[in-house]
Design a protein around this motif. Structure first.
Motif, short mmCIF file in Angstrom:
data_model
loop_
_atom_site.label_atom_id
_atom_site.label_comp_id
_atom_site.label_asym_id
_atom_site.label_seq_id
_atom_site.Cartn_x
_atom_site.Cartn_y
_atom_site.Cartn_z
N LYS A 11 -48.57 37.82 -9.18
CA LYS A 11 -48.19 37.67 -10.58
C LYS A 11 -46.69 37.86 -10.72
O LYS A 11 -46.14 38.87 -10.27
N CYS A 48 -54.79 41.42 -15.10
CA CYS A 48 -55.18 40.14 -14.47
C CYS A 48 -56.69 40.10 -14.27
O CYS A 48 -57.34 39.07 -14.54
N LEU A 51 -58.41 39.27 -17.42
CA LEU A 51 -57.96 38.00 -18.01
C LEU A 51 -57.00 38.19 -19.19
O LEU A 51 -56.85 37.30 -20.02
N THR A 54 -52.55 35.95 -16.85
CA THR A 54 -52.95 34.87 -15.96
C THR A 54 -52.21 35.01 -14.64
O THR A 54 -50.98 35.02 -14.62
N SER A 68 -61.57 32.40 -13.67
CA SER A 68 -60.73 31.51 -14.47
C SER A 68 -61.56 30.38 -15.10
O SER A 68 -61.10 29.72 -16.03
#
Length: 242
Positions: A11, A48, A51, A54, A68
């Motif tokens: 990320k 993450c 959710l 992203t 996802s």
């Protein structure tokens, strides 16, 4: 049984890479404590998984399904989250806070939602405060309501993002005791925490993060008594001196 799998998760926020190639698995009944200094990526990892952020790269699987592709609200009813700052609805009573998600996401009737909410509020010792608004109760009480609200959704996994860090020291114990009881009952939990005694005594696994990577992971005994990596040793030494 594997519930969550995190594979090669990264990320970035702009040019700043917060998570770098994270890999780990959460099994049913695990209590996994995630340790690390501020800025090591712990909370971003939890966000993450739930959710709320992203991932830039990598995958998260829930029972083998790529999250996802899932409906976020439905997924979060299985993988609940308790936040550092409680996130209660200020205009709703304690009871209503624990009912609204059940009615909107799980499509429960008001009567069924109320029955479930009352059960979990009793479980965390908040029955006397069901008609109070969040502003009328203490920080420790708010966090216990937040835990009851998450439990009322009947999750398979609960994520805790530093659940005691916003609390006064005398309120920390009441929240940790609720979490210890959940652990005894077999609730699968992933806990970002600075509470070293909880991580050592209650966890089944400990993950130590440093600079966006998992530096080391293992049993509490392995991490606390025989850490292999120097950053882990340095981190634990600071807490032993505190």
């Amino acid at each position: 049984m594997e519930i969550l799998q995190v594979r090669h998760l990264s990320k970035s926020f702009g040019d700043h890479q917060v998570l770098k190639d994270i890999d780990f698995t959460v099994n049913k009944g695990d209590v996994t404590s995630i340790l690390g200094a501020s800025g090591s990526g712990k909370s971003t990892l939890l966000r993450c998984i739930n959710l709320l952020e992203t991932p830039t790269a990598g995958e998260i699987f829930y029972h083998g399904e790529d999250v996802s592709t899932m409906n976020p609200a439905q997924y979060r009813s299985h993988v609940g989250m308790v936040f550092q700052s409680f996130n209660l609805f200020a205009n709703m009573s304690v009871l209503k806070n624990c009912m609204v998600g059940q009615m909107k996401v799980l499509k429960k009737s008001r009567e069924e939602a109320e029955k479930t909410a009352l059960y979990y509020l009793d479980k965390v010792g908040m029955t006397p405060y069901i008609h109070a608004k969040p502003r009328h109760i203490s920080g420790g009480q708010k966090q216990r309501v937040a835990i009851a609200r998450a439990l009322a959704m009947n999750p398979e996994v609960l994520l805790f993002d530093e659940p005691t860090s916003a609390l006064d020291p005398e309120m920390v114990g009441e929240v940790l005791s609720v979490m210890q009881e959940l652990a005894r009952e077999g609730m699968t939990m992933l806990v970002v925490t600075h509470e070293m005694a909880f991580a050592r005594d209650v966890s089944s696994r400990v993950v130590f993060m440093n600079d966006g990577v998992i530096c080391e992971q293992g049993t509490p005994q392995e991490i606390f008594e025989n850490p292999r990596k120097q950053p882990t040793r340095d981190f634990l030494a600071r807490f032993r001196q505190a």
